[in-house]
Design an enzyme around this catalytic site. Structure first.
Site, short mmCIF file in Angstrom:
data_model
loop_
_atom_site.label_atom_id
_atom_site.label_comp_id
_atom_site.label_asym_id
_atom_site.label_seq_id
_atom_site.Cartn_x
_atom_site.Cartn_y
_atom_site.Cartn_z
N THR A 33 0.84 -1.19 0.00
CA THR A 33 0.00 0.00 0.00
C THR A 33 0.88 1.24 0.00
O THR A 33 1.94 1.26 0.61
CB THR A 33 -0.91 0.00 1.23
OG1 THR A 33 -1.83 -1.10 1.15
CG2 THR A 33 -1.71 1.29 1.34
N GLY A 34 0.41 2.29 -0.67
CA GLY A 34 1.15 3.55 -0.72
C GLY A 34 1.44 3.96 -2.15
O GLY A 34 1.19 3.20 -3.10
N SER A 35 2.02 5.13 -2.31
CA SER A 35 2.22 5.68 -3.65
C SER A 35 3.19 4.84 -4.48
O SER A 35 2.94 4.59 -5.66
CB SER A 35 2.72 7.12 -3.56
OG SER A 35 3.96 7.20 -2.88
N ASP A 89 6.36 -4.16 -1.49
CA ASP A 89 5.77 -3.03 -0.79
C ASP A 89 6.78 -1.89 -0.72
O ASP A 89 7.98 -2.09 -0.97
CB ASP A 89 5.36 -3.45 0.63
CG ASP A 89 4.24 -2.60 1.22
OD1 ASP A 89 3.95 -1.53 0.66
OD2 ASP A 89 3.68 -3.01 2.25
N ALA A 91 8.35 1.61 1.58
CA ALA A 91 8.80 1.87 2.95
C ALA A 91 8.96 3.37 3.13
O ALA A 91 9.24 4.10 2.18
CB ALA A 91 10.11 1.14 3.26
N ASP A 92 8.77 3.82 4.36
CA ASP A 92 9.00 5.23 4.67
C ASP A 92 10.45 5.49 5.03
O ASP A 92 10.96 6.59 4.79
CB ASP A 92 8.08 5.65 5.82
CG ASP A 92 6.61 5.51 5.44
OD1 ASP A 92 6.20 6.13 4.45
OD2 ASP A 92 5.88 4.77 6.13
N GLY A 103 4.02 2.53 7.45
CA GLY A 103 2.77 2.95 8.06
C GLY A 103 2.39 4.39 7.81
O GLY A 103 1.43 4.88 8.39
N GLY A 104 3.13 5.06 6.91
CA GLY A 104 2.76 6.42 6.57
C GLY A 104 1.36 6.50 5.99
O GLY A 104 0.67 7.51 6.13
N GLU A 111 0.01 -4.81 6.33
CA GLU A 111 1.26 -4.97 5.59
C GLU A 111 2.22 -5.91 6.31
O GLU A 111 2.87 -6.74 5.68
CB GLU A 111 1.92 -3.59 5.41
CG GLU A 111 1.21 -2.70 4.40
CD GLU A 111 1.77 -1.29 4.37
OE1 GLU A 111 1.63 -0.65 3.32
OE2 GLU A 111 2.32 -0.82 5.38
#
Length: 262
Positions: A33-35, A89, A91-92, A103-104, A111
Site C-alpha cells: 500500500t502507498g504511492s 511493498d 517503505a517510509d 505505516g505512513g 502490511e
C-alpha cells in the site's frame, strides 16, 4: 507520459518496474500500500494483460484491492492464500540492515501480517528513504479506539526509558476527525527523531495494552530495489549479499499511470 513525471515519480516507477520482474507465473503475491506500491500494482497489471501472467494478489489495504482489480489482477484474501511467494511493498525509511519504518499510509498492520506470511519481502523505494538510523520519519502504532488515550499515555511513559531522541506523540487525524485504519483502529504517530534500538522498542511497544502493532519491520525485508530519477535501479539482496545495477529506459508513450495519484 513518463517525460511529464517528476524525478521522484520516475524513481518510484523505475523501482516498481524492476520489482515486478521477480514475479513468475503461478505465484501468490502480497501487494503493498502507498504511492510507490501503487506504481508496482500498475506495472504488475501490465504484465498480467500483456503476458497472460497467472497470479493471485493479496492486497494489504482496501484501496490496493480496488486498484488491483481495476488493472486485472485476481485478488484473494490471505486466508485463501495461506502462504505467499513474495510481497512487494514500499517503505517510509530503511537502514543498512533492511530494517524499515512503514505505516505512513496507515496500513502497516495488514502490511506486516502479509509480509511475514511470505517467503520473500521486496521493498521498492527511492534513495531518499535510506537512513543511517531509523526514526526521522514518525513511527506509527495502531491502537484500538477503546482507551486510546490511556494507551497513548503508557507509550509516552515507555519512551522515557527507550533509546530515542524525541518523545512527542500525536493522534493521526483525517481532517477534523481521527484517522481510522481498515481494521477500525486509530493511529498514534511517535516523533522519535532517532531510534537507538529498534528491535527493543518494537517488542516493548507491542506489550502495551491497546497497541495492536507498530510500524517497525525488523528482519522481514530480504531485498531492496532503489529507483533513481534518471532510470537507474539498484537491487540489494541481504541474503545473497549482492548489489545489482540496471537502467530502465522510459517509454514516453507509456500511459499506464496517467490517472494515478499519490
Amino acid at each position: 507520459m513518463t517525460g511529464e513525471l517528476s524525478p521522484i515519480d520516475k524513481a518510484k516507477f523505475a523501482a516498481a518496474k524492476r520489482s515486478v520482474e521477480f514475479i513468475e507465473d503461478g505465484m501468490k503475491v502480497g501487494l503493498g500500500t502507498g504511492s510507490t506500491a501503487a506504481w508496482m500494482v500498475r506495472c504488475l497489471g501490465e504484465r498480467v494483460r500483456n503476458e497472460r501472467l497467472r497470479i493471485k494478489g493479496v492486497p494489504t489495504s482496501a484501496r490496493t484491492a480496488v486498484l488491483a482489480r481495476d488493472v486485472g489482477i485476481s485478488v484473494i484474501s490471505l486466508d485463501e492464500a495461506k502462504w505467499l511467494d513474495v510481497t512487494i511493498d514500499g517503505a517510509d525509511e530503511f537502514d543498512g540492515a533492511f530494517n524499515l519504518i512503514k505505516g505512513g499510509g496507515g496500513a502497516h498492520l495488514q502490511e506486516k501480517i502479509v509480509a511475514t506470511a511470505s517467503d520473500r519481502m521486496i521493498v521498492i523505494t527511492d534513495a531518499s528513504k535510506e537512513v543511517e538510523t531509523l526514526g526521522a520519519f514518525p513511527l506509527p502504532i495502531e491502537v484500538i479506539p477503546f482507551g486510546w488515550q490511556t494507551s497513548k499515555a503508557l507509550v509516552e511513559e515507555l519512551l522515557i526509558s527507550m533509546d530515542v531522541m524525541g518523545r512527542e506523540t500525536t493522534l493521526r487525524m483525517n481532517g477534523d476527525v481521527p484517522f481510522i485504519s481498515d481494521e477500525g483502529n486509530h493511529i498514534i504517530d511517535l516523533h522519535l527523531n532517532r531510534i537507538g534500538n529498534a528491535r527493543q522498542l518494537s517488542m516493548a511497544l507491542n506489550q502495551i495494552p491497546g497497541v495492536v502493532e507498530n510500524g517497525l519491520f525488523i528482519d522481514i525485508c530480504d531485498t531492496v530495489v532503489i529507483g533513481y530519477g534518471d532510470g537507474r535501479v539498484e537491487t540489494r539482496d541481504i541474503n545473497e549479499g549482492t548489489v545489482q545495477n540496471d537502467r530502465l529506459d522510459f517509454v514516453e508513450a507509456d500511459n499506464l499511470f496517467t490517472d494515478l495519484s499519490d
